[in-house]
Design a protein around this motif. Structure first.
Motif, PDB file in Angstrom:
ATOM      1  N   HIS A   1     -10.038   7.714  -7.379  1.00  0.00           N
ATOM      2  CA  HIS A   1      -9.214   8.287  -6.319  1.00  0.00           C
ATOM      3  C   HIS A   1      -8.048   9.042  -6.946  1.00  0.00           C
ATOM      4  O   HIS A   1      -6.907   8.593  -6.918  1.00  0.00           O
ATOM      5  CB  HIS A   1      -8.720   7.207  -5.366  1.00  0.00           C
ATOM      6  CG  HIS A   1      -9.815   6.618  -4.543  1.00  0.00           C
ATOM      7  ND1 HIS A   1     -10.349   7.258  -3.463  1.00  0.00           N
ATOM      8  CD2 HIS A   1     -10.495   5.462  -4.663  1.00  0.00           C
ATOM      9  CE1 HIS A   1     -11.307   6.516  -2.941  1.00  0.00           C
ATOM     10  NE2 HIS A   1     -11.417   5.430  -3.663  1.00  0.00           N
ATOM     11  N   HIS A   2      -8.373  10.162  -7.530  1.00  0.00           N
ATOM     12  CA  HIS A   2      -7.367  11.045  -8.121  1.00  0.00           C
ATOM     13  C   HIS A   2      -7.507  12.407  -7.448  1.00  0.00           C
ATOM     14  O   HIS A   2      -8.222  13.269  -7.939  1.00  0.00           O
ATOM     15  CB  HIS A   2      -7.557  11.166  -9.636  1.00  0.00           C
ATOM     16  CG  HIS A   2      -7.332   9.880 -10.357  1.00  0.00           C
ATOM     17  ND1 HIS A   2      -6.082   9.360 -10.580  1.00  0.00           N
ATOM     18  CD2 HIS A   2      -8.202   8.984 -10.881  1.00  0.00           C
ATOM     19  CE1 HIS A   2      -6.197   8.214 -11.219  1.00  0.00           C
ATOM     20  NE2 HIS A   2      -7.469   7.964 -11.414  1.00  0.00           N
TER      21      HIS A   2
ATOM     22  N   CYS B   1     -10.592  14.869  -2.881  1.00  0.00           N
ATOM     23  CA  CYS B   1     -10.736  13.704  -3.752  1.00  0.00           C
ATOM     24  C   CYS B   1     -12.203  13.551  -4.131  1.00  0.00           C
ATOM     25  O   CYS B   1     -13.093  13.984  -3.406  1.00  0.00           O
ATOM     26  CB  CYS B   1     -10.238  12.464  -3.019  1.00  0.00           C
ATOM     27  SG  CYS B   1     -10.260  10.965  -4.036  1.00  0.00           S
TER      28      CYS B   1
ATOM     29  N   THR C   1       1.796  15.484  -0.448  1.00  0.00           N
ATOM     30  CA  THR C   1       2.080  14.214   0.221  1.00  0.00           C
ATOM     31  C   THR C   1       0.789  13.557   0.722  1.00  0.00           C
ATOM     32  O   THR C   1       0.596  12.353   0.547  1.00  0.00           O
ATOM     33  CB  THR C   1       3.053  14.429   1.392  1.00  0.00           C
ATOM     34  OG1 THR C   1       4.248  15.030   0.895  1.00  0.00           O
ATOM     35  CG2 THR C   1       3.389  13.118   2.076  1.00  0.00           C
TER      36      THR C   1
ATOM     37  N   LEU D   1      -1.119  12.068  -2.240  1.00  0.00           N
ATOM     38  CA  LEU D   1      -0.490  10.849  -2.756  1.00  0.00           C
ATOM     39  C   LEU D   1      -0.687   9.666  -1.811  1.00  0.00           C
ATOM     40  O   LEU D   1      -0.911   8.538  -2.264  1.00  0.00           O
ATOM     41  CB  LEU D   1       0.994  11.090  -3.005  1.00  0.00           C
ATOM     42  CG  LEU D   1       1.320  12.010  -4.178  1.00  0.00           C
ATOM     43  CD1 LEU D   1       2.813  12.307  -4.216  1.00  0.00           C
ATOM     44  CD2 LEU D   1       0.863  11.397  -5.487  1.00  0.00           C
ATOM     45  N   VAL D   2      -0.625   9.906  -0.519  1.00  0.00           N
ATOM     46  CA  VAL D   2      -0.854   8.831   0.448  1.00  0.00           C
ATOM     47  C   VAL D   2      -2.291   8.335   0.333  1.00  0.00           C
ATOM     48  O   VAL D   2      -2.547   7.132   0.320  1.00  0.00           O
ATOM     49  CB  VAL D   2      -0.537   9.313   1.884  1.00  0.00           C
ATOM     50  CG1 VAL D   2      -1.058   8.336   2.928  1.00  0.00           C
ATOM     51  CG2 VAL D   2       0.954   9.524   2.044  1.00  0.00           C
ATOM     52  N   HIS D   3      -3.250   9.246   0.208  1.00  0.00           N
ATOM     53  CA  HIS D   3      -4.651   8.848   0.049  1.00  0.00           C
ATOM     54  C   HIS D   3      -4.830   8.000  -1.206  1.00  0.00           C
ATOM     55  O   HIS D   3      -5.492   6.967  -1.174  1.00  0.00           O
ATOM     56  CB  HIS D   3      -5.546  10.086  -0.023  1.00  0.00           C
ATOM     57  CG  HIS D   3      -6.959   9.769  -0.401  1.00  0.00           C
ATOM     58  ND1 HIS D   3      -7.846   9.167   0.471  1.00  0.00           N
ATOM     59  CD2 HIS D   3      -7.633   9.936  -1.572  1.00  0.00           C
ATOM     60  CE1 HIS D   3      -8.998   8.991  -0.141  1.00  0.00           C
ATOM     61  NE2 HIS D   3      -8.914   9.451  -1.378  1.00  0.00           N
ATOM     62  N   GLN D   4      -4.220   8.428  -2.299  1.00  0.00           N
ATOM     63  CA  GLN D   4      -4.370   7.710  -3.568  1.00  0.00           C
ATOM     64  C   GLN D   4      -3.758   6.303  -3.477  1.00  0.00           C
ATOM     65  O   GLN D   4      -4.295   5.356  -4.015  1.00  0.00           O
ATOM     66  CB  GLN D   4      -3.728   8.489  -4.699  1.00  0.00           C
ATOM     67  CG  GLN D   4      -3.932   7.871  -6.060  1.00  0.00           C
ATOM     68  CD  GLN D   4      -3.334   8.711  -7.162  1.00  0.00           C
ATOM     69  OE1 GLN D   4      -2.567   9.625  -6.906  1.00  0.00           O
ATOM     70  NE2 GLN D   4      -3.686   8.398  -8.373  1.00  0.00           N
ATOM     71  N   SER D   5      -2.647   6.174  -2.774  1.00  0.00           N
ATOM     72  CA  SER D   5      -1.987   4.870  -2.710  1.00  0.00           C
ATOM     73  C   SER D   5      -2.708   3.886  -1.787  1.00  0.00           C
ATOM     74  O   SER D   5      -2.621   2.675  -1.985  1.00  0.00           O
ATOM     75  CB  SER D   5      -0.537   5.029  -2.256  1.00  0.00           C
ATOM     76  OG  SER D   5      -0.485   5.468  -0.913  1.00  0.00           O
ATOM     77  N   PHE D   6      -3.431   4.386  -0.783  1.00  0.00           N
ATOM     78  CA  PHE D   6      -4.115   3.492   0.148  1.00  0.00           C
ATOM     79  C   PHE D   6      -5.540   3.156  -0.260  1.00  0.00           C
ATOM     80  O   PHE D   6      -6.158   2.280   0.341  1.00  0.00           O
ATOM     81  CB  PHE D   6      -4.125   4.080   1.562  1.00  0.00           C
ATOM     82  CG  PHE D   6      -2.829   3.885   2.277  1.00  0.00           C
ATOM     83  CD1 PHE D   6      -2.355   2.629   2.572  1.00  0.00           C
ATOM     84  CD2 PHE D   6      -2.057   4.972   2.632  1.00  0.00           C
ATOM     85  CE1 PHE D   6      -1.153   2.435   3.226  1.00  0.00           C
ATOM     86  CE2 PHE D   6      -0.855   4.816   3.274  1.00  0.00           C
ATOM     87  CZ  PHE D   6      -0.396   3.539   3.574  1.00  0.00           C
ATOM     88  N   CYS D   7      -6.088   3.838  -1.231  1.00  0.00           N
ATOM     89  CA  CYS D   7      -7.469   3.587  -1.650  1.00  0.00           C
ATOM     90  C   CYS D   7      -7.497   2.698  -2.882  1.00  0.00           C
ATOM     91  O   CYS D   7      -6.777   2.939  -3.844  1.00  0.00           O
ATOM     92  CB  CYS D   7      -8.175   4.900  -1.955  1.00  0.00           C
ATOM     93  SG  CYS D   7      -8.388   5.924  -0.501  1.00  0.00           S
TER      94      CYS D   7
END
Length: 62
Positions: A14-15, A30, A50, A53-59
């Motif tokens: 998830h980068h 992604c 934004t 980054l939100v996607h990366q932090s929740f996955c």
């Protein structure tokens, strides 16, 4: 004699990547298949970063 083997599991990374297309629209995508496209405007790059980054932090994952 005992041999240790490591088992590789297929994990999705998830980068997300943020990019601007030829029409000036910012988007992120992604490797897991998620992504979003935005409109062209002066603050749209901020929205794209934004969102990525939100996607990366929740996955879960790497």
């Amino acid at each position: 004699m005992r041999t240790l083997t490591t088992r590789r599991t297929a994990r999705r990374s998830h980068h997300p990547q943020v990019a601007c297309d030829a029409l000036g629209r910012w988007h992120w995508s992604c490797g897991c298949g998620a992504g979003a496209r935005g409109a062209s405007g002066p603050a749209d790059w901020h929205w794209a970063v934004t969102g990525a980054l939100v996607h990366q932090s929740f996955c879960p994952g790497e």
